[in-house]
Design a protein around this motif. Structure first.
Motif, short mmCIF file in Angstrom:
data_model
loop_
_atom_site.label_atom_id
_atom_site.label_comp_id
_atom_site.label_asym_id
_atom_site.label_seq_id
_atom_site.Cartn_x
_atom_site.Cartn_y
_atom_site.Cartn_z
N ASP A 142 0.84 -1.20 0.00
CA ASP A 142 0.00 0.00 0.00
C ASP A 142 0.88 1.25 0.00
O ASP A 142 1.39 1.66 1.04
CB ASP A 142 -0.93 -0.03 1.22
N ASN A 143 1.06 1.85 -1.17
CA ASN A 143 1.93 3.02 -1.28
C ASN A 143 1.41 4.23 -0.51
O ASN A 143 2.17 5.05 -0.04
CB ASN A 143 2.13 3.40 -2.75
N ARG A 144 0.08 4.33 -0.39
CA ARG A 144 -0.52 5.48 0.31
C ARG A 144 -0.13 5.48 1.79
O ARG A 144 0.24 6.50 2.34
CB ARG A 144 -2.04 5.42 0.14
N ILE A 145 -0.23 4.32 2.45
CA ILE A 145 0.12 4.24 3.87
C ILE A 145 1.62 4.48 4.06
O ILE A 145 2.03 5.14 5.01
CB ILE A 145 -0.34 2.91 4.52
N LYS A 146 2.44 3.95 3.14
CA LYS A 146 3.89 4.17 3.22
C LYS A 146 4.19 5.67 3.13
O LYS A 146 4.98 6.20 3.91
CB LYS A 146 4.59 3.43 2.08
N GLN A 147 3.56 6.34 2.18
CA GLN A 147 3.80 7.76 1.96
C GLN A 147 3.38 8.59 3.17
O GLN A 147 4.13 9.46 3.63
CB GLN A 147 3.02 8.21 0.72
N ILE A 148 2.20 8.32 3.71
CA ILE A 148 1.69 9.12 4.82
C ILE A 148 2.52 8.91 6.08
O ILE A 148 2.87 9.87 6.78
CB ILE A 148 0.20 8.84 5.06
N ILE A 149 2.85 7.65 6.40
CA ILE A 149 3.66 7.39 7.60
C ILE A 149 5.03 8.03 7.47
O ILE A 149 5.54 8.65 8.41
CB ILE A 149 3.75 5.87 7.89
N THR A 150 5.65 7.92 6.30
CA THR A 150 6.95 8.55 6.08
C THR A 150 6.87 10.07 6.24
O THR A 150 7.71 10.67 6.90
CB THR A 150 7.49 8.20 4.67
N GLU A 151 5.84 10.67 5.66
CA GLU A 151 5.65 12.13 5.78
C GLU A 151 5.48 12.56 7.22
O GLU A 151 6.10 13.53 7.67
CB GLU A 151 4.41 12.57 4.98
N VAL A 152 4.63 11.84 7.96
CA VAL A 152 4.35 12.18 9.36
C VAL A 152 5.62 12.08 10.20
O VAL A 152 5.92 12.96 11.01
CB VAL A 152 3.23 11.27 9.91
N ILE A 153 6.39 11.00 10.00
CA ILE A 153 7.62 10.80 10.78
C ILE A 153 8.65 11.87 10.43
O ILE A 153 9.27 12.46 11.32
CB ILE A 153 8.17 9.38 10.55
N ASN A 154 8.83 12.16 9.15
CA ASN A 154 9.81 13.17 8.73
C ASN A 154 9.41 14.58 9.17
O ASN A 154 10.25 15.36 9.61
CB ASN A 154 10.01 13.13 7.22
N THR A 155 8.13 14.91 9.05
CA THR A 155 7.66 16.24 9.44
C THR A 155 7.88 16.50 10.93
O THR A 155 8.26 17.61 11.33
CB THR A 155 6.14 16.39 9.13
N ASN A 156 7.63 15.48 11.75
CA ASN A 156 7.77 15.65 13.20
C ASN A 156 9.15 15.26 13.72
O ASN A 156 9.41 15.36 14.92
CB ASN A 156 6.70 14.82 13.92
N ASP A 157 10.03 14.81 12.82
CA ASP A 157 11.40 14.46 13.16
C ASP A 157 11.47 13.45 14.32
O ASP A 157 12.19 13.63 15.28
CB ASP A 157 12.19 15.73 13.50
N TRP A 158 10.67 12.40 14.21
CA TRP A 158 10.65 11.37 15.24
C TRP A 158 11.67 10.28 14.93
O TRP A 158 11.90 9.93 13.78
CB TRP A 158 9.27 10.70 15.31
N ASP A 159 12.28 9.75 16.01
CA ASP A 159 13.11 8.56 15.87
C ASP A 159 12.19 7.35 15.99
O ASP A 159 11.34 7.30 16.88
CB ASP A 159 14.16 8.49 16.99
N VAL A 160 12.37 6.40 15.10
CA VAL A 160 11.53 5.20 15.11
C VAL A 160 12.32 4.03 15.69
O VAL A 160 13.41 3.72 15.22
CB VAL A 160 11.04 4.86 13.68
N LYS A 161 11.74 3.43 16.72
CA LYS A 161 12.39 2.30 17.39
C LYS A 161 11.86 1.00 16.79
O LYS A 161 10.65 0.85 16.60
CB LYS A 161 12.08 2.36 18.89
N ASP A 162 12.76 0.07 16.48
CA ASP A 162 12.35 -1.22 15.94
C ASP A 162 12.06 -2.21 17.07
O ASP A 162 12.84 -2.34 18.01
CB ASP A 162 13.44 -1.81 15.03
N ILE A 163 10.94 -2.90 16.95
CA ILE A 163 10.60 -4.00 17.87
C ILE A 163 10.59 -5.25 17.02
O ILE A 163 9.85 -5.35 16.03
CB ILE A 163 9.21 -3.77 18.50
N TYR A 164 11.43 -6.21 17.37
CA TYR A 164 11.57 -7.41 16.54
C TYR A 164 10.55 -8.46 16.94
O TYR A 164 10.41 -8.80 18.10
CB TYR A 164 12.99 -7.96 16.62
N ASN A 165 9.82 -8.91 15.94
CA ASN A 165 8.79 -9.92 16.13
C ASN A 165 9.43 -11.29 16.00
O ASN A 165 9.77 -11.72 14.91
CB ASN A 165 7.69 -9.73 15.08
N GLU A 166 9.58 -11.96 17.13
CA GLU A 166 10.25 -13.29 17.14
C GLU A 166 9.31 -14.38 16.68
O GLU A 166 8.19 -14.44 17.04
CB GLU A 166 10.79 -13.60 18.53
#
Length: 197
Positions: free
Chosen positions: A173-197
């Motif tokens: 889904d390119n739309r969700i990818k685009q919006i999440i990327t925009e929101v994270i970049n606009t707010n300059d948030w660090d994204v923490k990875d949680i690994y799904n075992e």
């Protein structure tokens, strides 16, 4: 209930058999159409940047349809069995209760969603009827659930001090990818990875 208890099983056979088979077959296609239609009817707004329908919504709706079909078949088979044994049928209440159980399942399926708008991120968990909201300014942490081997992202979590809203992520889904990327970049948030075992 007296009508269902006293009616002859042979006269019910064509109706219940047809209904059950239709429900079982359509449980794999109808939920997609029904969820989209009902959610758009209830929750559509031009203010939404994107409206997300989690897979669990469709699964829950389909399971409820299968549950109805199985309950109808169980009703028919037990009725045949009791008639063959020449006993009074006493399971009407149980079968009606089993059918009533599907109503909350349909409701929870329809009310499970998430969306972004200018105010923030919003979501409604599967077993909840109340919407959670986090304003963009109140987001304290953003994390994503990742497969450690393939690095596939399954979902993003937006959290404030009290609430976490889970946003399903679909790499197709390119739309969700685009919006999440925009929101994270606009707010300059660090994204923490949680690994799904």
């Amino acid at each position: 209930m007296k009508f269902l208890r006293d009616i002859d099983a042979d006269s019910l056979l064509p109706y219940i058999l047809t209904s059950s088979l239709l429900l079982l077959v359509s449980a794999f296609g109808i939920p997609g159409i029904a969820i989209i239609f009902i959610q758009d009817l209830l929750f559509f707004s031009y203010d939404h940047w994107i409206f997300i329908r989690p897979v669990e919504s469709f699964k829950g709706f389909g399971i409820a349809m299968i549950w109805i079909a199985v309950t109808l078949l169980s009703f028919l088979l037990t009725k045949f069995y009791m008639e063959k044994k020449d006993k009074e049928y006493k399971l009407t209440t149980i079968h009606l209760l089993l059918l009533v159980v599907t109503i909350p399942l349909f409701i929870f399926s329809v009310s499970h969603y998430a969306y972004f708008d200018s105010n923030g991120v919003h979501g409604n968990d599967f077993w909840s009827l109340s919407e959670d909201n986090i304003a963009w300014d109140d987001v304290e942490e953003v994390s994503r659930v990742v497969d450690p081997r393939s690095r596939t992202v399954f979902s993003y979590h937006f959290s404030d001090s009290n609430t976490t809203i889970d946003i399903p992520y679909d790499t197709q889904d390119n739309r969700i990818k685009q919006i999440i990327t925009e929101v994270i970049n606009t707010n300059d948030w660090d994204v923490k990875d949680i690994y799904n075992e």
